[in-house]
Scaffold this active site. Structure first.
Site, PDB file in Angstrom:
ATOM      1  N   SER A 144       0.846  -1.178   0.353  1.00 14.34           N
ATOM      2  CA  SER A 144      -0.053   0.106  -0.263  1.00 14.34           C
ATOM      3  C   SER A 144       1.197   1.075   0.398  1.00 14.34           C
ATOM      4  O   SER A 144       1.934   1.280   0.370  1.00 14.34           O
ATOM      5  CB  SER A 144      -0.850  -0.158   0.734  1.00 14.34           C
ATOM      6  OG  SER A 144      -1.941   0.918   1.303  1.00 14.34           O
ATOM      7  N   TYR A 157      -1.825   0.995  10.643  1.00 18.49           N
ATOM      8  CA  TYR A 157      -1.866   0.211   9.217  1.00 18.49           C
ATOM      9  C   TYR A 157      -0.577   0.584   8.775  1.00 18.49           C
ATOM     10  O   TYR A 157       0.004  -0.433   7.843  1.00 18.49           O
ATOM     11  CB  TYR A 157      -3.171   0.471   8.672  1.00 18.49           C
ATOM     12  CG  TYR A 157      -3.387  -0.055   7.068  1.00 18.49           C
ATOM     13  CD1 TYR A 157      -3.525  -1.446   6.476  1.00 18.49           C
ATOM     14  CD2 TYR A 157      -2.607   0.792   5.952  1.00 18.49           C
ATOM     15  CE1 TYR A 157      -3.777  -1.768   5.263  1.00 18.49           C
ATOM     16  CE2 TYR A 157      -3.029   0.244   4.834  1.00 18.49           C
ATOM     17  CZ  TYR A 157      -3.234  -1.367   4.790  1.00 18.49           C
ATOM     18  OH  TYR A 157      -3.069  -1.157   2.884  1.00 18.49           O
TER      19      TYR A 157
END
Length: 251
Positions: A144, A157
């Site tokens: 990501s 995250y």
């Protein structure tokens, strides 16, 4: 083995109900993939996904797989590879978590890290070794852009994805001389059930767009894929921002 056009004929999706994983499987089935294994926790959603892909013309099976139980990964995934060579493995599982809650509940933050990083490390090593033994194949890992620089709004995250991204690049280097293709995919904000209700970030994308980029990357044996491509120069600039400036920006 991949066909003459570079399309995998067999695919293993770790995270068998992942919207990106399923979008990729649908796209590859349309391009000649004929055998698909969906690995995930047993559920009606996993069974429904298998039926949907089967209706597209592929032979589809489900595999009981738990990212949080790494002691079982070698046995579970070993059985999949024992059924026949796997041309491509897509590691698509992960959780976003709830930053505000997870800061107050360290055990919840640890679960995010265990799923996104520790579980992924275990599964990737098992699959990488299996690909190495069979002598060919691709391992695709969903990272990501959140891992490019940890933001105040989702640093738990983001840090898990940063670790996974670095690990995957190192694994790619380790397997390169054996002819194993390892690809890191760095999507931006993806419109999925996981992000429903969150304000979309600039250059947001969709599961189908990520799937298209993965297919192209497999064909070209790309090592790092940005989705959309415009995130690459944007994140290069973000990485260079002084910390005091970066801290003041709401992202």
């Amino acid at each position: 083995m991949k066909d003459a056009f570079g399309a995998p004929q067999s695919l293993l999706v770790l995270g068998g109900t992942s919207e990106i994983g399923l979008a990729t499987a649908r796209r590859l089935i349309g391009r000649r993939t004929r055998r698909v294994h969906l690995a995930g926790r047993p559920s009606p959603a996993l069974d429904a996904a298998a039926r949907e892909l089967g209706a597209l013309g592929a032979e589809v099976g489900t595999v009981a797989f738990d990212a949080l139980d790494p002691d079982t990964h070698e046995e579970v995934l070993g059985k999949v590879f024992a059924e026949g060579d796997i041309d491509a493995v897509l590691l698509a599982f992960g959780v976003l978590g709830d930053q505000a809650r997870d800061e107050q509940e360290p055990s919840a933050a640890v679960r995010v890290a265990q799923t996104n990083y520790a579980g992924a490390v275990s599964a990737a090593l098992v699959c990488g070794a299996a690909l190495q033994r069979q002598g060919h194949g691709s391992l695709v890992v969903l990272s990501s852009v959140a891992g490019e620089r940890a933001r105040r709004s989702n640093f738990i995250y983001g840090s898990s994805k940063a670790g996974l991204d670095a690990f995957t690049q190192g694994l790619g280097d380790a397997l390169h001389d054996d002819g194993i293709h390892v690809m890191v995919v760095r999507p931006g904000f993806v419109h999925t059930k996981m992000t429903a209700g969150l304000p979309p970030a600039p250059l947001s994308t969709t599961p189908d767009a990520v799937a298209a980029a993965i297919e192209t990357g497999l064909r070209r044996r790309t090592e790092i894929v940005w989705v959309p491509w415009g995130l690459r120069p944007l994140m290069a600039g973000v990485r260079l921002l002084p910390r005091r400036v970066f801290r003041s920006i709401t992202l």
